[in-house]
Design an enzyme around this catalytic site. Structure first.
Site, PDB file in Angstrom:
ATOM      1  CG  ASP A 132      -9.515  -4.572   5.749  1.00 59.16           C
ATOM      2  OD1 ASP A 132      -9.745  -4.368   4.548  1.00 59.16           O
ATOM      3  OD2 ASP A 132      -8.824  -5.526   6.149  1.00 59.16           O
ATOM      4  CB  CYS A 186       6.454   4.748  -7.654  1.00 60.72           C
ATOM      5  SG  CYS A 186       5.398   4.024  -6.374  1.00 60.72           S
ATOM      6  CB  CYS A 189      11.437   2.412  -7.814  1.00 62.72           C
ATOM      7  SG  CYS A 189      11.738   1.017  -6.714  1.00 62.72           S
ATOM      8  CB  CYS A 192       6.919  -3.402  -5.250  1.00 66.84           C
ATOM      9  SG  CYS A 192       6.233  -2.282  -6.496  1.00 66.84           S
ATOM     10  CB  CYS A 196       5.606 -10.272  -7.139  1.00 66.16           C
ATOM     11  SG  CYS A 196       4.138 -11.316  -6.940  1.00 66.16           S
ATOM     12  CB  CYS A 212      -1.842 -11.786  -4.665  1.00 62.11           C
ATOM     13  SG  CYS A 212      -1.251 -11.000  -3.157  1.00 62.11           S
TER      14      CYS A 212
END
Length: 347
Positions: A132, A186, A189, A192, A196, A212
């Protein structure tokens, strides 16, 4: 095949929950998606994303000698509902991944140990490890290596570990046998997407970082745009909403990795305490945590937004103490928070 089998066993011994191998040429479409995402400005002020785009677009762009990519996943699946404090206005909500030790340090140490094992097991090969902090497309590569798939929230989803995997990578000059990519599961669906708070998903599988809450509370350095302040609620570092509602989490066992057990003081910190932090106390409270890197300024800014959303008159005193803070971003957020608390007191 034998070294790949031994590699998986050693990875498991070192604490990795998932291991997969992809050729360095895997996920060629990821580079084009990245370029379009950048062209649309979805990276906000994360300018390094654009600066490193060509190195990030493919493993060979970063290291021309790489032949295989070993992707490792470490579970940090929470034992309890990560959204349980959403209705506790006097506390701040910190993303699950940041409630324990800094994953960069923990996973980097494990990756280096596994890389040393791989060099000893196959003398003459060269390796590089990443977690990362380098221009690596971890999620597309993890999907290509069979660890899971990128969900509609753009994060990794695993059938075994849900949405809770830290990812690390070992680039090697070895030609290792590749695993099959994981199919997208997925289906229809959209949980998610609809979860948000700031509508950060313009379409499935596409994230606009500028909207975000994770970006706004962690990467964004200036004032929080006003349109996002109320939707932020009491989230002060990151946001787990899109991850937490994923149905695949029902198959994930709570992580037993002691490095990522939540610290008591980070599970439900009181906003009044955090608003009182100076630079020295901020560093002391968040020592060994990934939160430390954002500095006192951004954390107090985030806490002021949460205080303004709280409707808690008891927070007026701690907020008022920051009206003249030398950091103009903090002072502006304090003015906003006081206005919101006053407005709520009038209704």
């Amino acid at each position: 095949m034998d070294i790949a089998r031994q590699l998986r066993a050693e990875a498991q011994r070192l604490g990795f929950a998932a291991t997969g191998i992809a050729p360095a040429s895997a996920a060629p479409e990821a580079g084009q998606r990245l370029r379009q995402w950048l062209a649309d400005g979805c990276h906000g002020d994360m300018l390094w994303m654009a600066d490193t785009a060509e190195r990030r677009a493919s493993p060979a762009g970063l290291w021309p000698d790489v032949r295989s990519v070993v992707m490792l996943g470490t579970s940090y699946a929470p034992a309890i509902d990560p959204l349980r404090h959403a209705d506790h206005p006097d506390t701040g909500v910190i993303s699950v991944y940041a409630q324990g030790s800094d994953y960069h340090d923990v996973i980097k140490k494990r990756l280096k140990a596994l890389a040393r094992w791989l060099v000893a097991a196959a003398p003459g090969n060269d390796v590089k490890v990443f977690v990362d902090t380098a221009p690596v497309m971890e999620k597309p590569l993890a999907a290509a290596a069979g660890l899971g798939w990128q969900g509609k929230h753009t994060n990794m989803v695993s059938r075994q570990h849900g949405s809770w995997l830290f990812l690390g990578a070992i680039y090697t000059t070895l030609d290792l046998p590749a695993d099959a990519p994981h199919a997208d599961r997925c289906g229809s669906c959209t949980r998610c997407q609809t979860a948000c708070p700031t509508d950060a998903f313009p379409a499935p599988y596409r994230l606009d970082a500028r909207r975000c809450i994770s970006y706004l509370t962690i990467e964004h350095k200036g004032p929080i745009p006003h349109e996002f302040r109320r939707p932020m609620g009491n989230r002060i570092y990151g946001c787990d909403d899109c991850l937490a509602v994923c149905p695949w989490n029902s198959f994930a066992a709570a992580s037993r990795d002691m490095a990522f057990m939540p610290r008591a003081e980070l599970t439900a910190p009181r906003l009044a305490d955090l608003l009182a932090l100076d630079d020295e106390s901020f560093r002391a409270v968040f020592s060994g945590s990934p939160i430390k890197r954002i500095g006192r300024g951004r954390m107090v800014r985030n806490c002021l937004i949460a205080a303004g959303n709280s409707g808690d008159a008891a927070l007026a005193g701690p907020v008022a103490a920051l009206l003249d803070d030398p950091d103009p971003v903090i002072a502006e957020a304090a003015v906003w928070a006081m206005a919101q608390l006053h407005k709520d007191a009038q209704t």
